[in-house]
Design an enzyme around this catalytic site. Structure first.
Site, short mmCIF file in Angstrom:
data_model
loop_
_atom_site.label_atom_id
_atom_site.label_comp_id
_atom_site.label_asym_id
_atom_site.label_seq_id
_atom_site.Cartn_x
_atom_site.Cartn_y
_atom_site.Cartn_z
N ASP A 158 -15.73 -32.90 -54.95
CA ASP A 158 -15.85 -31.47 -54.65
C ASP A 158 -14.74 -30.75 -55.41
O ASP A 158 -13.55 -31.06 -55.21
CB ASP A 158 -15.71 -31.21 -53.15
CG ASP A 158 -16.83 -31.82 -52.33
OD1 ASP A 158 -17.99 -31.75 -52.79
OD2 ASP A 158 -16.55 -32.36 -51.25
N CYS A 202 -16.43 -35.66 -50.79
CA CYS A 202 -17.27 -35.58 -49.60
C CYS A 202 -16.83 -36.64 -48.59
O CYS A 202 -16.56 -37.79 -48.94
CB CYS A 202 -18.73 -35.80 -49.98
SG CYS A 202 -19.84 -35.93 -48.58
#
Length: 281
Positions: free
Chosen positions: A195, A188
């Protein structure tokens, strides 16, 4: 102009359970696109396909209702919607009464379209499909099709984007190829939380050296950027370094906060893929 640092990412947030469209936090695409050399019209088409797994509201008698929702954000929209704000917005439906699912759908389409196209001279719309609970078992699971790069036994030493790893094989003939990997990981932009994603690269042109492409995809491992921005960076790096005649980059990221994000970018007009989740999603 909203910036990621001004969003609710990484901050303690109160969960509002009464409908509140003001919770949506749009962030302009232009800044990150300028970093990768896009200052005018982008050299791609496409969309960001989202799935919301945690939507609930009440009917007029106070009985909770649930649904899945598919959203399609055209990549021509000037803004992305920051995902935590999206989650907070969806949660604001929880204790709000609506006449029926049609009213919920209309609110979703109007609010999210306004946020995505805010500031545009000619506003557009975001596609919204509401899936009733009775139809949940029709939602398929399928992995991305293509030749799996992860079969290659490569040494990886780069963990920030390294486009210099991308090369072609100029002595070989032109190819049409579809390559996939499950090893895409980024973080992120604001919080640094991981992620996880799978990526499919379809192209026509000189063969891309596959070991270098896999090492390049792995090089995103410690990179901080939103999903949409990572996919556009991958597209632009391959487009400029390998110079294919056609290119499509499609990634499916695992969900966070009940949302998954699946950006699709292509150099030429073509139909969007079905918003079909992978097993990890």
């Amino acid at each position: 102009m909203n910036t990621p640092e001004q969003s609710q990412l990484g901050k303690a947030s109160a969960y509002v359970d009464q409908y509140d469209a003001s919770l949506l936090f749009p962030i302009p695409r232009a800044g990150k696109r300028a970093e990768i050399g896009i200052t005018g019209a982008a050299p791609f088409f496409g969309a960001d396909m989202w799935t919301a797994f945690e939507l609930s509201w009440q009917n007029l008698r106070g009985k909770p209702q649930v649904a899945l929702v598919h959203f399609t954000f055209p990549c021509e929209s000037p803004n992305i919607v920051e995902s935590k704000s999206f989650k907070l917005y969806l949660n604001s439906f929880n204790n709000t009464r609506f006449a029926d699912a049609g009213e919920v759908l209309a609110r979703l389409r109007a609010d999210i379209s306004e946020a995505a196209w805010r500031g545009a001279p000619t506003p557009g719309t975001v596609g919204v499909t509401l899936i009733d609970a009775a139809l949940f078992d029709r939602e398929p699971v399928h992995e991305l099709d293509g030749l799996n790069l992860d079969r290659l036994d490569v040494e990886c030493t780069h963990y920030q984007p390294a486009p210099e790893l991308l090369t072609t094989l100029p002595d070989e003939g032109m190819v049409d190829e579809v390559l996939v990997s499950n090893l895409l990981k980024s973080n992120c932009l604001v919080t640094g939380q991981p992620d996880w994603g799978s990526v499919q690269i379809s192209y026509s042109g000189l063969p891309i050296q596959q070991e270098g492409l896999l090492r390049y995809l792995v090089s995103f491992r410690n990179h901080n950027e939103f999903h949409e921005q990572c996919v556009e960076r991958i597209f632009m790096d391959i487009w400029s370094r390998c110079k294919p005649t056609k290119l499509t980059v499609y990634a499916r990221y695992t969900r966070r906060g009940g949302l998954d994000i699946n950006p699709f970018r292509t150099s030429h007009p073509r139909a969007l893929p079905g918003n079909i989740r992978t097993a990890r999603q």
